[in-house]
Design a protein around this motif. Structure first.
Motif, PDB file in Angstrom:
ATOM      1  N   ARG A 106       1.129   4.322  -3.295  1.00  7.59           N
ATOM      2  CA  ARG A 106       0.483   5.596  -2.981  1.00  7.59           C
ATOM      3  C   ARG A 106       0.758   6.587  -4.122  1.00  7.59           C
ATOM      4  N   GLU A 107      -0.210   7.424  -4.389  1.00  9.17           N
ATOM      5  CA  GLU A 107      -0.154   8.464  -5.424  1.00  9.17           C
ATOM      6  C   GLU A 107      -0.287   7.906  -6.842  1.00  9.17           C
ATOM      7  N   ARG A 116       0.830  -1.207   0.000  1.00  8.38           N
ATOM      8  CA  ARG A 116       0.000   0.000   0.000  1.00  8.38           C
ATOM      9  C   ARG A 116       0.864   1.256   0.000  1.00  8.38           C
ATOM     10  N   ALA A 117       1.968   1.213   0.709  1.00  4.63           N
ATOM     11  CA  ALA A 117       2.862   2.373   0.722  1.00  4.63           C
ATOM     12  C   ALA A 117       3.537   2.556  -0.636  1.00  4.63           C
TER      13      ALA A 117
END
Length: 525
Positions: free
Chosen positions: A479-480, A475-476
């Motif tokens: 991101r974006e 998930r990290a």
């Protein structure tokens, strides 16, 4: 090319060649060779091919385990005035059968292992050729073996017109059966290999160099490399046929390279060697990559492993049909490609030799700088045709321009930023750029592949050593980014690949979703 090794030997060529395993052509003759010994092996091989019935103008198909003797066999066929066709043993039995039908070879040169694997897949390769020569076994029913053709002198070399077919290689085959690309002496030697024979500052090969090549020797790049490397007379040539770091390490420690050219997958698989205290890449001043995209962490690892003051990474982009079209350099100062324009920026067209144009895929009108479009290329090194698929070849030509099938952006500084193959492109994101970002954020990822289906969000595939991935780290990492499907986690051996290590994206997409339909049209694959 038929007398390349003879001419180098006559000059008193002092290069020594060191292999990770013996040639399949000469299994009992060891792993250390001189140029005169290689010249004798090419002549001997030409005698064997002639005894098997090869004559000027014939096609000779070569399909065997990966090794540099692909090019020695090709040179032997060229010496006879024949046209070698180098086919990767990584191809499926069906694909090999299709290509052999298009070739209609007078002789198939292969190995017992290749024939056996094809037979297990219900493909009888020997039935497609007029005759079959097995290089590593006698007594295979319906074929010739080494004992049947050994000990015959080679006929005198046969010259051909510079514009006649010289060699046939195939494209990568990431989207299906590869195309057979025919090159002439003028295109692959006169326009490509000759330009590599110049001792350019910083990147030119020196007589003191040790060249490491870890490649797919069935492909046209190594045929061209063979011509230039021999002519430049380095001190040593080191040949790797496999990407096993444990097998490669002793050879590289014995002969530390100063110039490395390798497949992207070879760089990935050999990367653990860069982390050793006395690593095998400590003397390298120049790394060269072609064939496929390289991700920043891999580039950074090798540049950091070199103990030279300012090692270079030269990234080339091109195709089997055209040879290299652009190149650019990475240094430690550019942070392995992450600083400045990034690794997806392929640099500028090769001065004088190539021109690029980015056009609208529908109208073929040029698009403004900074907007994505289809890349057209113009080069005198363009091949002759697709053998057996001449209409397909004609469909990719637009006057003097060649349709690469790639989507890219032409920047205002003249450089080209690659987004994706047209067949894989999504309007939501650049798959290649997303892969770079995810790999940078997931150190445990050996590779990331973002697949675009005809419907739904892009599907990310993460390759790790153990097939596991921490959900929170994932998930990290994304991101974006635009919304992606849940990741599929695989090990290296789970991913279907071509002979050059490229991911067969269409096959993988079908394997995971049940359909190979993508967001692109695939008209120019």
């Amino acid at each position: 090319m038929g007398v390349l090794f003879d001419e180098c030997a006559d000059r008193g060529h002092g290069t020594t060649v060191h292999l990770d395993r013996p040639f399949d052509l000469a299994p009992d003759d060891g792993v250390h060779w001189t140029v005169p010994q290689l010249a004798a092996l090419v002549r001997e091989s030409a005698g064997r091919l002639a005894t098997a019935g090869v004559r000027p103008g014939d096609r000779v198909a070569i399909v065997k385990e990966n090794h540099w003797d692909y090019d020695l066999l090709a040179c032997a066929a060229v010496r006879l005035g024949a046209v070698p066709a180098q086919l990767s043993a990584h191809l499926s039995g069906d694909a090999l059968t299709t290509l052999l039908h298009r070739l209609s070879p007078k002789l198939l040169v292969t190995s017992a292992g290749v024939l056996e694997r094809a037979q297990r897949a219900d493909a009888d390769l020997a039935a497609v050729a007029a005759r079959t020569l097995v290089v590593d076994a006698d007594g295979v029913p319906g074929t010739l073996g080494p004992a049947d053709v050994r000990g015959h002198r080679a006929p005198a070399p046969v010259r051909r017109d510079d514009d006649a077919p010289l060699v046939i290689n195939h494209t990568s085959g990431t989207t299906g059966v590869p195309k057979l690309v025919a090159h002439s002496t003028r295109t692959i030697i006169g326009k490509l290999a000759r330009s590599e024979c110049v001792r350019y500052p910083k990147i030119g090969v020196r007589r003191t160099d040790t060249l490491l090549n870890a490649n797919s020797y069935a492909h046209g790049r190594t045929f061209c490399w063979t011509a230039s490397a021999l002519c430049l007379e380095p001190a040593r040539i080191v040949v790797l046929t496999a990407e096993d770091p444990l097998r490669a390490d002793p050879l590289l420690r014995a002969h530390p390279p100063t110039v490395v050219e390798a497949l992207p997958t070879a760089y990935i698989r050999l990367r653990p060697l860069t982390e050793r205290l006395d690593n095998a890449f400590r003397r390298v001043r120049l790394f060269i990559s072609t064939y496929d995209a390289m991700h920043p962490p891999v580039i950074r690892s090798y540049l950091a492993a070199s103990r030279r003051r300012s090692p270079l990474w030269m990234q080339g982009w091109g195709q089997t049909e055209t040879g290299p079209l652009t190149f650019r350099f990475h240094t430690r100062a550019s942070d392995g490609g992450l600083g400045g324009p990034g690794v997806r920026n392929l640099g500028r067209p090769i001065p004088v030799k190539t021109r690029l144009r980015v056009v609208d895929p529908q109208t073929f009108r040029p698009v403004p700088r900074g907007r994505p479009g289809l890349v057209l290329a113009r080069t005198e090194a363009r091949a002759l045709t697709y053998l057996g698929e001449e209409r397909r070849w004609a469909a990719k030509q637009h006057g003097d321009w060649w349709n690469t099938g790639d989507i890219a952006v032409h920047r205002r500084d003249g450089s080209v930023e690659l987004l994706d193959r047209e067949v894989d492109h999504s309007s939501l994101l650049s798959c290649l750029s997303a892969e770079d970002l995810i790999e940078e954020r997931l150190p445990q990822a050996l590779e990331c592949i973002v697949l675009t289906g005809a419907v739904g969000p892009p599907l990310p595939v993460v390759v790790t050593a153990d097939g596991r991935l921490d959900a929170q780290q994932w998930r990290a990492a994304v991101r974006e980014l635009p919304p992606l499907a849940e990741p599929t986690v695989l090990t290296w051996d789970d991913v279907p690949r071509t002979g050059t290590g490229k991911v067969r994206r269409a096959t993988l997409l079908k394997q995971l979703t049940g359909t190979a339909a993508t967001g692109g049209t695939g008209r120019w694959t």
